[in-house]
Design an enzyme around this catalytic site. Structure first.
Site, PDB file in Angstrom:
ATOM      1  N   GLY A  20      -7.465  -2.487  -0.181  1.00 40.06           N
ATOM      2  CA  GLY A  20      -8.641  -1.648  -0.368  1.00 40.06           C
ATOM      3  C   GLY A  20      -8.420  -0.488  -1.308  1.00 40.06           C
ATOM      4  N   LYS A  48      -8.824 -14.083   8.185  1.00 39.30           N
ATOM      5  CA  LYS A  48      -7.543 -13.428   7.934  1.00 39.30           C
ATOM      6  C   LYS A  48      -7.139 -12.575   9.134  1.00 39.30           C
ATOM      7  CE  LYS A  48      -5.305 -10.278   4.614  1.00 39.30           C
ATOM      8  NZ  LYS A  48      -4.967  -9.161   5.512  1.00 39.30           N
ATOM      9  N   SER A  97      -1.550 -13.594   9.241  1.00 37.12           N
ATOM     10  CA  SER A  97      -1.193 -12.281   8.725  1.00 37.12           C
ATOM     11  C   SER A  97      -1.094 -11.278   9.859  1.00 37.12           C
ATOM     12  CB  SER A  97      -2.261 -11.802   7.723  1.00 37.12           C
ATOM     13  OG  SER A  97      -2.042 -10.461   7.330  1.00 37.12           O
ATOM     14  N   ARG A 101       1.155  -3.213   9.133  1.00 36.27           N
ATOM     15  CA  ARG A 101       0.472  -1.934   9.019  1.00 36.27           C
ATOM     16  C   ARG A 101      -0.557  -1.697  10.127  1.00 36.27           C
ATOM     17  NH1 ARG A 101       1.141   0.076   3.799  1.00 36.27           N
ATOM     18  NH2 ARG A 101      -0.946   0.928   3.512  1.00 36.27           N
ATOM     19  N   ILE A 140       6.343 -11.237   2.168  1.00 36.64           N
ATOM     20  CA  ILE A 140       6.729 -12.051   1.003  1.00 36.64           C
ATOM     21  C   ILE A 140       7.262 -11.129  -0.096  1.00 36.64           C
ATOM     22  CG2 ILE A 140       5.909 -13.562  -0.842  1.00 36.64           C
ATOM     23  CD1 ILE A 140       5.890 -14.997   1.774  1.00 36.64           C
ATOM     24  N   GLN A 160     -12.877 -10.451   0.287  1.00 36.20           N
ATOM     25  CA  GLN A 160     -12.394 -10.082   1.621  1.00 36.20           C
ATOM     26  C   GLN A 160     -13.421  -9.177   2.282  1.00 36.20           C
ATOM     27  OE1 GLN A 160     -11.203  -6.648   2.226  1.00 36.20           O
ATOM     28  NE2 GLN A 160     -11.067  -7.109   4.415  1.00 36.20           N
ATOM     29  N   PRO A 178      -5.905  -8.871  -0.655  1.00 41.60           N
ATOM     30  CA  PRO A 178      -6.846  -7.746  -0.746  1.00 41.60           C
ATOM     31  C   PRO A 178      -6.186  -6.440  -0.333  1.00 41.60           C
ATOM     32  CG  PRO A 178      -7.262  -9.016   1.256  1.00 41.60           C
ATOM     33  CD  PRO A 178      -6.203  -9.759   0.488  1.00 41.60           C
ATOM     34  N   HIS A 233      -1.083  -8.135   8.811  1.00 41.02           N
ATOM     35  CA  HIS A 233      -1.516  -7.020   7.961  1.00 41.02           C
ATOM     36  C   HIS A 233      -0.312  -6.290   7.356  1.00 41.02           C
ATOM     37  CE1 HIS A 233      -5.638  -5.352   7.296  1.00 41.02           C
ATOM     38  NE2 HIS A 233      -4.938  -4.405   6.686  1.00 41.02           N
TER      39      HIS A 233
END
Length: 372
Positions: free
Chosen positions: A91, A233, A255, A260, A291, A139, A89, A257
């Protein structure tokens, strides 16, 4: 990838490597957009660590195993994926393609994989669901009270999504200094049709307070009001992974993120083994953050992930050539995966296991994103 042809890919067919995808994206995007796409929080230590951690995992191949043409497929929540690389996801994905999340969902269907559709993405979740046959997972950012949340979950269920993914690592929006230096604030300038008319749109200060106040009790409440599989997540410790499994979560999503949010965090791939051990088969495990190669996908699967997800690379694929560019990116990842599996002596992803990896010192350090 059934049905993918030279004609389908168009100009994107001349992209022969992942670095070429990234370079074409960089040439296409404005400076602000490029920095937004590849930047991280503050000093970007987490961002760099995500890549370094993959470099510190070396393969231990077996020979004379008759690997032949390996099978890159896997199952996720009972659904067969031709490629266990989900589209994460994002945004502000409409920054990279005018059709936003709908473009990603269409590509996911063409590639035989699934996609996450973000609360903050465009167009509306119902439009995305009706425009793609791929498995789609919504999400969820919690930007309202339980009444608001119940209404949004009802929309997701009515639209026919295959799961709900709660992001739990954005208690405070990360200080992404590239964007701050550029005075670039995409969160404030994009239409957010999934939020509904009653939410506080400008600035998001009020809405972010709901995410910051979330507790495990809220997750338990959510588990009780939806029939859909529940994905959490942003898990980055065995402690939270175990608690999530105790709460009946179907998927633990490892994750940071993409580097970030929290600077100086652990790399997602470094946390993966402890999460898999803590979950102990009670939930599936997915990983993102860092990844960039088919070999990265193989490493994550060998350590126990059911699938991985791509965010930055997804945005760059779209920027490099629209839907065809993203489809080509997934095709290249699948090719790299197959090559890696064959050279490991592995016939399918189901044969991957941790003994195929060893921890080593990274061979060299280089700046993001050159170290692909």
């Amino acid at each position: 990838m059934t049905g993918v042809t030279q004609k389908t890919l168009g100009r994107a067919a001349d992209l022969l490597t992942i670095p070429e995808v990234v370079e074409r994206a960089r040439q296409t995007l404005s400076g602000d957009q490029w920095d937004y796409s590849c930047g991280g929080a503050e000093s970007e230590t987490t961002l760099r660590r995500n890549r370094t951690a993959f470099a510190e995992l070396a393969f231990r191949p077996r020979v004379l195993m008759g690997a032949g043409q390996p099978d890159t497929s896997a199952t996720f929540l009972g659904r067969l994926l031709a490629l266990p690389v989900l589209l994460a996801p994002v945004g502000s994905i409409a920054t990279f393609h005018p059709d936003g999340a709908l473009a990603c969902a269409r590509v996911a269907a063409d590639a035989g994989t699934g996609a996450f559709v973000g609360t903050l993405s465009h167009p509306a979740l119902e439009v995305v669901r009706s425009g793609s046959t791929a498995p789609l997972f919504f999400q969820l950012y919690v930007y309202g009270d339980r009444g608001w949340l119940r209404d949004l979950v009802s929309r997701v269920e009515a639209a026919g999504y295959q799961g709900i993914c709660v992001t739990v690592d954005v208690s405070a929006y990360g200080r992404r200094e590239r964007d701050l230096h550029n005075r670039y604030f995409p969160r404030q300038s994009v239409e957010r049709p999934n939020l509904g008319a009653s939410t506080d749109v400008p600035g998001m200060v009020h809405r972010d307070a709901y995410n910051a106040a979330l507790t495990w009790d809220d997750l338990a409440w959510l588990r009780g009001v939806t029939r859909l599989p529940l994905i959490v997540k942003g898990i980055m410790s065995s402690d939270d992974a175990a608690i999530a499994a105790d709460h009946g979560v179907d998927v633990v999503y490892v994750s940071n993120h993409g580097g970030r949010q929290l600077d100086h965090a652990l790399a997602s791939i470094d946390v993966l083994p402890e999460v898999v051990s803590a979950v102990d088969g009670r939930a599936e495990v997915v990983l993102d953050s860092g990844i960039m190669r088919g070999s990265d996908v193989v490493k994550a699967l060998a350590l126990g992930a059911r699938a991985v997800a791509i965010g930055k690379l997804m945005a760059w694929g779209l920027s490099a050539g629209g839907e065809a560019g993203l489809l080509r990116t997934l095709q290249l990842l699948q090719t790299e995966m197959a090559t890696t599996l064959t050279n490991l002596g592995v016939r399918s992803v189901s044969e991957l296991h941790p003994d195929l990896l060893r921890r080593v010192s990274p061979s060299a350090a280089s700046a993001w994103p050159a170290d692909l």
